[in-house]
Design a protein around this motif. Structure first.
Motif, PDB file in Angstrom:
ATOM      1  N   ARG A 173      35.799  40.991  49.725  1.00  0.00           N
ATOM      2  CA  ARG A 173      34.347  40.877  49.598  1.00  0.00           C
ATOM      3  C   ARG A 173      33.957  41.399  48.225  1.00  0.00           C
ATOM      4  N   MET A 174      33.203  40.588  47.494  1.00  0.00           N
ATOM      5  CA  MET A 174      32.771  40.997  46.175  1.00  0.00           C
ATOM      6  C   MET A 174      31.340  40.541  45.966  1.00  0.00           C
ATOM      7  N   SER A 175      30.564  41.411  45.331  1.00  0.00           N
ATOM      8  CA  SER A 175      29.217  41.018  44.945  1.00  0.00           C
ATOM      9  C   SER A 175      28.902  41.635  43.588  1.00  0.00           C
ATOM     10  N   VAL A 176      28.075  40.922  42.835  1.00  0.00           N
ATOM     11  CA  VAL A 176      27.629  41.402  41.538  1.00  0.00           C
ATOM     12  C   VAL A 176      26.345  42.184  41.785  1.00  0.00           C
ATOM     13  N   LEU A 177      26.385  43.475  41.493  1.00  0.00           N
ATOM     14  CA  LEU A 177      25.219  44.323  41.721  1.00  0.00           C
ATOM     15  C   LEU A 177      24.268  44.325  40.530  1.00  0.00           C
ATOM     16  N   GLN A 208      24.023  43.035  36.009  1.00  0.00           N
ATOM     17  CA  GLN A 208      24.585  42.537  34.758  1.00  0.00           C
ATOM     18  C   GLN A 208      23.699  43.064  33.644  1.00  0.00           C
ATOM     19  N   GLN A 267      32.729  50.526  43.920  1.00  0.00           N
ATOM     20  CA  GLN A 267      31.969  49.988  42.788  1.00  0.00           C
ATOM     21  C   GLN A 267      32.746  50.147  41.493  1.00  0.00           C
ATOM     22  N   PHE A 296      30.155  45.660  39.907  1.00  0.00           N
ATOM     23  CA  PHE A 296      30.642  44.893  41.045  1.00  0.00           C
ATOM     24  C   PHE A 296      30.939  45.806  42.225  1.00  0.00           C
ATOM     25  N   HIS A 297      30.650  45.292  43.411  1.00  0.00           N
ATOM     26  CA  HIS A 297      31.069  45.925  44.655  1.00  0.00           C
ATOM     27  C   HIS A 297      32.252  45.096  45.140  1.00  0.00           C
ATOM     28  N   VAL A 298      33.434  45.733  45.239  1.00  0.00           N
ATOM     29  CA  VAL A 298      34.656  45.020  45.606  1.00  0.00           C
ATOM     30  C   VAL A 298      35.324  45.746  46.769  1.00  0.00           C
ATOM     31  N   CYS A 320      36.343  39.127  37.906  1.00  0.00           N
ATOM     32  CA  CYS A 320      34.997  39.612  37.580  1.00  0.00           C
ATOM     33  C   CYS A 320      34.480  39.036  36.250  1.00  0.00           C
ATOM     34  N   LEU A 350      33.055  35.500  36.452  1.00  0.00           N
ATOM     35  CA  LEU A 350      31.690  35.371  36.969  1.00  0.00           C
ATOM     36  C   LEU A 350      30.644  35.668  35.897  1.00  0.00           C
TER      37      LEU A 350
END
Length: 172
Positions: free
Chosen positions: A22-26, A28, A69, A100-102, A118, A121
């Motif tokens: 699971r990954m999300s960009v918190l 930039q 993070q 990123f949250h990974v 990462c 993206l």
């Protein structure tokens, strides 16, 4: 018997879901940016200009205090020189980061994940910024080629291995 199979199958699916990446960009952000239009500063004439553009890319990743993070930073140095006489036309330096949250990435795969996936993206945003800055700086918009982050990662591993070999070799 069917219930036992269903139960076992359900547990297997739950385990797979638990190990799923699971990954999300918190966030930039531009950490640092510099653009120097050398042509305008020196008052050079535009005459016969054949730009030669060089792009250097480096990456950095580090753990943040919060669980799962990481901060990943691209560093781009774009230099344009006139092929005819070697004069610098412009210099652009951009440090662009992402938070990123990974989760779910095994420890042995985390380093390559952070330095390959990462940045992929973030790259479209970096490309747009470089294009906008060069255009706003008085030059045609520069759309840099896609970066092969896997090749960049492998080059860095080879460089580190070579440096370790050089350190381990006794000097006579």
């Amino acid at each position: 018997m069917t219930e036992a199979n269903g139960e076992t199958q359900g547990q297997g699916e739950a385990q797979n879901a638990g190990s799923q990446v699971r990954m999300s960009v918190l966030a930039q952000f531009i950490r640092d940016m510099s653009f120097e239009n050398v042509v305008a500063q020196k008052g050079l004439q535009g005459g016969d200009v054949q730009p030669d553009v060089q792009v250097a890319v480096s990456l950095d990743a580090r753990k943040r205090p919060a669980d799962h993070q990481y901060e990943v930073t691209h560093k781009f140095r774009v230099t344009s020189k006139n092929k005819a006489n070697g004069d610098t036309l412009f210099l652009l330096e951009l440090d662009y980061g992402g938070i990123f949250h990974v989760e779910g990435v095994p420890d042995e795969q985390l380093h390559p994940f952070l330095l390959i996936e990462c940045p992929r993206l973030l790259f479209p945003f970096v490309r747009r910024i470089i294009s906008d800055i060069t255009r706003d700086g008085g030059f045609p918009p520069l759309n840099i080629d896609a970066v092969d982050y896997l090749a960049l990662y492998r080059q860095e591993l080879a460089r580190r291995a070579q440096a370790q070999t050089a350190e381990a070799t006794p000097v006579q």
